[in-house]
Design an enzyme around this catalytic site. Sequence first.
Site, PDB file in Angstrom:
ATOM      1  N   LYS A  22      36.155  56.971  40.423  1.00  0.00           N
ATOM      2  CA  LYS A  22      37.360  56.368  39.775  1.00  0.00           C
ATOM      3  C   LYS A  22      36.977  55.894  38.428  1.00  0.00           C
ATOM      4  O   LYS A  22      37.487  56.113  37.487  1.00  0.00           O
ATOM      5  CB  LYS A  22      38.039  55.299  40.491  1.00  0.00           C
ATOM      6  CG  LYS A  22      39.042  54.360  39.740  1.00  0.00           C
ATOM      7  CD  LYS A  22      39.792  53.464  40.626  1.00  0.00           C
ATOM      8  CE  LYS A  22      38.984  52.113  40.539  1.00  0.00           C
ATOM      9  NZ  LYS A  22      39.078  51.298  39.499  1.00  0.00           N
ATOM     10  N   CYS A 116      44.591  40.581  35.367  1.00  0.00           N
ATOM     11  CA  CYS A 116      44.759  40.980  36.682  1.00  0.00           C
ATOM     12  C   CYS A 116      44.304  40.208  37.596  1.00  0.00           C
ATOM     13  O   CYS A 116      43.909  39.068  37.378  1.00  0.00           O
ATOM     14  CB  CYS A 116      43.948  42.261  36.926  1.00  0.00           C
ATOM     15  SG  CYS A 116      42.343  42.347  37.109  1.00  0.00           S
ATOM     16  N   ARG A 398      44.758  52.721  45.342  1.00  0.00           N
ATOM     17  CA  ARG A 398      44.451  52.971  43.845  1.00  0.00           C
ATOM     18  C   ARG A 398      42.987  53.188  43.626  1.00  0.00           C
ATOM     19  O   ARG A 398      42.737  54.114  42.632  1.00  0.00           O
ATOM     20  CB  ARG A 398      44.606  51.388  42.863  1.00  0.00           C
ATOM     21  CG  ARG A 398      46.072  51.048  42.708  1.00  0.00           C
ATOM     22  CD  ARG A 398      45.856  49.711  41.649  1.00  0.00           C
ATOM     23  NE  ARG A 398      44.928  50.137  40.747  1.00  0.00           N
ATOM     24  CZ  ARG A 398      44.042  48.987  40.343  1.00  0.00           C
ATOM     25  NH1 ARG A 398      44.188  47.992  40.736  1.00  0.00           N
ATOM     26  NH2 ARG A 398      43.047  49.497  39.305  1.00  0.00           N
TER      27      ARG A 398
HETATM   28  C1  EPZ Z   1      34.834  47.896  34.753  1.00  0.00           C
HETATM   29  O1  EPZ Z   1      35.687  47.043  34.342  1.00  0.00           O
HETATM   30  C2  EPZ Z   1      35.234  48.384  36.050  1.00  0.00           C
HETATM   31  N1  EPZ Z   1      36.674  49.211  35.859  1.00  0.00           N
HETATM   32  C3  EPZ Z   1      35.330  47.413  37.010  1.00  0.00           C
HETATM   33  O2  EPZ Z   1      35.543  47.685  38.398  1.00  0.00           O
HETATM   34  C4  EPZ Z   1      34.119  46.629  37.222  1.00  0.00           C
HETATM   35  O3  EPZ Z   1      34.120  45.601  38.066  1.00  0.00           O
HETATM   36  C5  EPZ Z   1      33.443  46.293  35.870  1.00  0.00           C
HETATM   37  O4  EPZ Z   1      33.444  47.399  34.964  1.00  0.00           O
HETATM   38  C6  EPZ Z   1      32.238  45.541  35.850  1.00  0.00           C
HETATM   39  O5  EPZ Z   1      31.316  46.524  36.393  1.00  0.00           O
HETATM   40  C7  EPZ Z   1      36.625  50.442  35.226  1.00  0.00           C
HETATM   41  O6  EPZ Z   1      35.451  50.971  35.078  1.00  0.00           O
HETATM   42  C8  EPZ Z   1      37.917  51.092  35.353  1.00  0.00           C
HETATM   43  P1  EPZ Z   1      33.812  44.516  31.924  1.00  0.00           P
HETATM   44  P2  EPZ Z   1      35.711  46.284  32.778  1.00  0.00           P
HETATM   45  O7  EPZ Z   1      34.099  44.829  30.515  1.00  0.00           O
HETATM   46  O8  EPZ Z   1      35.307  47.307  31.976  1.00  0.00           O
HETATM   47  C9  EPZ Z   1      34.143  40.125  30.313  1.00  0.00           C
HETATM   48  C10 EPZ Z   1      37.099  48.239  40.328  1.00  0.00           C
HETATM   49  O9  EPZ Z   1      37.155  47.442  41.352  1.00  0.00           O
HETATM   50  N2  EPZ Z   1      34.722  40.703  29.145  1.00  0.00           N
HETATM   51  O10 EPZ Z   1      32.192  44.952  31.979  1.00  0.00           O
HETATM   52  O11 EPZ Z   1      36.895  45.889  32.588  1.00  0.00           O
HETATM   53  C11 EPZ Z   1      35.114  40.266  31.384  1.00  0.00           C
HETATM   54  O12 EPZ Z   1      36.127  39.478  31.433  1.00  0.00           O
HETATM   55  C12 EPZ Z   1      37.185  47.608  38.995  1.00  0.00           C
HETATM   56  O13 EPZ Z   1      37.006  49.385  40.292  1.00  0.00           O
HETATM   57  C13 EPZ Z   1      34.737  40.124  27.865  1.00  0.00           C
HETATM   58  O14 EPZ Z   1      34.872  38.566  28.191  1.00  0.00           O
HETATM   59  O15 EPZ Z   1      34.541  45.237  33.007  1.00  0.00           O
HETATM   60  C14 EPZ Z   1      34.423  40.205  32.748  1.00  0.00           C
HETATM   61  O16 EPZ Z   1      34.235  38.843  32.929  1.00  0.00           O
HETATM   62  C15 EPZ Z   1      37.304  45.988  38.754  1.00  0.00           C
HETATM   63  N3  EPZ Z   1      35.419  40.630  26.832  1.00  0.00           N
HETATM   64  C16 EPZ Z   1      33.047  40.860  32.122  1.00  0.00           C
HETATM   65  O17 EPZ Z   1      32.984  40.725  30.765  1.00  0.00           O
HETATM   66  C17 EPZ Z   1      35.551  41.630  26.741  1.00  0.00           C
HETATM   67  O18 EPZ Z   1      35.820  42.317  25.641  1.00  0.00           O
HETATM   68  C18 EPZ Z   1      32.938  42.340  32.666  1.00  0.00           C
HETATM   69  O19 EPZ Z   1      33.803  42.979  32.315  1.00  0.00           O
HETATM   70  C19 EPZ Z   1      35.306  42.712  27.911  1.00  0.00           C
HETATM   71  C20 EPZ Z   1      34.821  42.027  28.924  1.00  0.00           C
END
Ligand code: EPZ
Length: 418
Positions: A22, A116, A398
């Site tokens: 996904k 979310c 999902r």
């Molecule tokens: C991706 O989300 C995945 N989703 C998530 O999988 C996964 O848990 C996550 O990466 C971490 O591996 C998809 O790929 C669609 P991040 P993403 O940006 O990109 C903070 C699932 O269950 N952050 O690496 O949103 C954020 O708040 C889902 O399949 C900022 O602060 O993850 C979080 O604490 C859930 N500012 C951390 O970084 C930003 O601009 C990790 O987020 C971006 C992120």
Amino acid sequence: MGMYIINGGNRLEGELRIEGSKNAVLPILAASIINGKNSIIHNVPYLKDVNTLVSMLESIGCKYSFVGNTVIVDSTGDLDINIPEKPVREMRSSIILMGAMLGRFKKVKISFPGGCEIGLRPIDLHLSGLRLLGAKIVESHGYIICECDKLYGNEIHLDYPSVGATENIMLAAVSAEGVTTIQNAAREPEIVDLQDFLNKMGAKITGAGSSTIRIQGVTSFHDVEHTVIPDRIVAGTYAVAAAITGGKVVIRDIIPEHIKPIISKLGESGCKIYRYDKDISISCSRRPNAVDIIKTMPYPGFPTDMQAQMMALMCTARGTSIFIETIFENRYKHAEELIKMGANIKIEGRAAIVKGVNKLMGAHVFSRDLRGGAALVLAGLAAEGTTIVDNVDLHIERGYENLDIKLKNLGADITKEK
Ligand code: EPZ
């Protein structure tokens, strides 16, 4: 809302094939906007999130068709730069369309994705990276409006190795003038898959999988054909299903390297795991041992997307485990549902202390997010009596393709009710 009815106690045995990832296919579908031509994408899982994103592509003017697990996207012609608001709020990962639209049209209007169930999910790193490429970004009335005549390559250092920010910057930088380097980039396998897809359409990217990614902007792209990597989190989920039921399962068509952090923790809990070229077999003939510390980290650390599933296993382990969720601030909602099933869990901020119990008891529980919901299913497989996991189509469907059918084929007593 849909619910799974599970009668626990059956050992899972047999083998299954893992569907496409996904978290790889979503950015790849977004990237299919960039070439303005055809993209043939194989091994696409049947998931609600995939349908949501494909419908968004159609709503801005792309054409698509599915043939089995292959989707063909035709992004020729002018596309609407206004991304429909409702699906962005429902599926926050559609923010990935922002970078792709900038990469193609140098402008986009998209609503703020919002948080979310598992956290606020800010996008400050996405926006600061795109601004460094020259995008003029205005945030107003809940919308993000990006526009620029041209994007220019730049040095971008991410404060945090954000997966989404890394992907959005890659998608915009492929057509920027000059070279972009992303330092402290996310190293997840899904980033490597996106690099491979983009390079097959004519981009010039190197370094994905390491902390430094280099993108040489190009001016034209061509048709692309690509097969999506297998889903490492789905593979890990079925591995835990085998472990928690004391079963023996062969998991096929995976990339064992991608699930090493998961396998090492399952090995610590006493599971017997054998690695083959594209398969693993996992068995656990007795009650698992508690793993002292499970700390979620960016790849190649233990994945946050497996924290809930591992917690379900540790609820039945011999001893006490401590979880530390370092990625998301609100990713323990499954704990209160597991406690309804007799688990002994104490939450202290980012830490969760799990004292294993001999047996979980069936109960009516509610999935609150995708991976937490999957964890409740796993707990139900091992629990005494009947477990009802509610809200499955809101969350679980999902990210898991036919979870109930695949578990039933392995011997689980599970049925889905509308
Ligand atoms: C991706 O989300 C995945 N989703 C998530 O999988 C996964 O848990 C996550 O990466 C971490 O591996 C998809 O790929 C669609 P991040 P993403 O940006 O990109 C903070 C699932 O269950 N952050 O690496 O949103 C954020 O708040 C889902 O399949 C900022 O602060 O993850 C979080 O604490 C859930 N500012 C951390 O970084 C930003 O601009 C990790 O987020 C971006 C992120």
